[in-house]
Design an enzyme around this catalytic site. Structure first.
Site, PDB file in Angstrom:
ATOM      1  N   CYS A  93      41.319  33.185  34.611  1.00  0.00           N
ATOM      2  CA  CYS A  93      41.744  34.584  34.608  1.00  0.00           C
ATOM      3  C   CYS A  93      43.271  34.608  34.516  1.00  0.00           C
ATOM      4  O   CYS A  93      43.944  33.871  35.233  1.00  0.00           O
ATOM      5  CB  CYS A  93      41.267  35.266  35.886  1.00  0.00           C
ATOM      6  N   LEU A  94      43.776  35.454  33.632  1.00  0.00           N
ATOM      7  CA  LEU A  94      45.231  35.546  33.464  1.00  0.00           C
ATOM      8  C   LEU A  94      45.916  35.962  34.761  1.00  0.00           C
ATOM      9  O   LEU A  94      47.090  35.683  34.963  1.00  0.00           O
ATOM     10  CB  LEU A  94      45.572  36.533  32.344  1.00  0.00           C
TER      11      LEU A  94
ATOM     12  N   HIS B 276      37.034  43.393  37.104  1.00  0.00           N
ATOM     13  CA  HIS B 276      38.432  43.786  37.366  1.00  0.00           C
ATOM     14  C   HIS B 276      38.525  45.274  37.694  1.00  0.00           C
ATOM     15  O   HIS B 276      39.307  45.677  38.548  1.00  0.00           O
ATOM     16  CB  HIS B 276      39.317  43.497  36.150  1.00  0.00           C
TER      17      HIS B 276
ATOM     18  N   HIS C 122      33.243  40.076  33.315  1.00  0.00           N
ATOM     19  CA  HIS C 122      34.486  39.682  34.007  1.00  0.00           C
ATOM     20  C   HIS C 122      35.470  40.861  34.033  1.00  0.00           C
ATOM     21  O   HIS C 122      36.062  41.164  35.065  1.00  0.00           O
ATOM     22  CB  HIS C 122      35.093  38.472  33.285  1.00  0.00           C
ATOM     23  N   GLU C 123      35.605  41.541  32.894  1.00  0.00           N
ATOM     24  CA  GLU C 123      36.565  42.654  32.818  1.00  0.00           C
ATOM     25  C   GLU C 123      36.089  43.856  33.636  1.00  0.00           C
ATOM     26  O   GLU C 123      36.900  44.529  34.279  1.00  0.00           O
ATOM     27  CB  GLU C 123      36.820  43.059  31.358  1.00  0.00           C
TER      28      GLU C 123
ATOM     29  N   GLN D  32      44.989  44.621  35.524  1.00  0.00           N
ATOM     30  CA  GLN D  32      45.766  43.388  35.374  1.00  0.00           C
ATOM     31  C   GLN D  32      47.189  43.653  34.900  1.00  0.00           C
ATOM     32  O   GLN D  32      48.059  42.801  35.050  1.00  0.00           O
ATOM     33  CB  GLN D  32      45.088  42.430  34.382  1.00  0.00           C
TER      34      GLN D  32
ATOM     35  N   GLY E 184      40.141  38.532  26.964  1.00  0.00           N
ATOM     36  CA  GLY E 184      39.814  39.806  27.588  1.00  0.00           C
ATOM     37  C   GLY E 184      40.921  40.193  28.547  1.00  0.00           C
ATOM     38  O   GLY E 184      41.650  39.324  29.051  1.00  0.00           O
TER      39      GLY E 184
HETATM   40 NI    NI Z   1      40.557  38.188  34.587  1.00  0.00          NI
END
Ligand code: NI
Length: 172
Positions: free
Chosen positions: A90-91, A136, A132-133, A53, A48
């Protein structure tokens, strides 16, 4: 409008804490961003990714848990049910893995890239990633779910880790 590869912004970048702007109408530019986001997500073995991000403050997310790619615009949870806790990475927060308790099932309204209204029923991992997204898009990160003790541990780790460090199997 980004023409090439997108860079993933890392914890500490203010764009990750901003509430992302609602998309009024999906344009070719949004479609381009969404496809670059998907590319970036696959490149980093993520499941995701949200526009903040990659430095873009717009309500756009991409999700693929291995069952096909979803590109969602202005996603909104309209109903939720149950509870589950999953270890999330998380990236944008490399080297960190946090167990986050979220709804087990969510009903989501969004638009697709052709401006059509969509209704999605998501459960288990799919529900986890969507929540989660959407976090963000609200400027919320997995570290916000950590206990005080965990936060101290994370602070030490963040200083030591580099981009791409994967402590967690799930990268969102
Ligand atoms: Ni994330």
């Amino acid at each position: 409008m980004p023409e090439t590869r997108l860079k993933v912004n890392i914890f500490g970048d203010p764009v990750l804490r901003k509430k992302a702007k609602r998309v009024k109408e999906v344009t070719a530019e949004h479609r381009k961003i969404l496809s670059l986001m998907a590319e970036s997500m696959y490149e980093h073995s993520g499941i995701g990714l949200a526009a903040p991000q990659v430095g873009i403050s717009a309500r756009l997310i991409v999700v693929d848990i291995g069952e096909g790619l979803y590109k969602l615009i202005n996603p909104k949870i309209v109903r939720r049910q149950g509870s589950q806790a999953i270890q999330e990475g998380c990236l944008s927060v490399p080297g960190v893995c946090i167990k986050v308790r979220r709804s087990k099932q969510v009903w989501v309204e969004a638009f697709d890239e052709n401006n059509y209204a969509l209704k999605i029923e998501a459960k288990d991992l799919f529900a986890c990633v969507i929540q989660h997204e959407i976090d963000h898009l609200e400027g919320r990160l997995i570290v916000d779910y950590a206990s005080l003790l965990e936060k101290l541990r994370i602070k030490r780790k963040l200083g030591a880790s580099k981009t791409g460090a994967k402590a967690c199997k799930l990268q969102l």
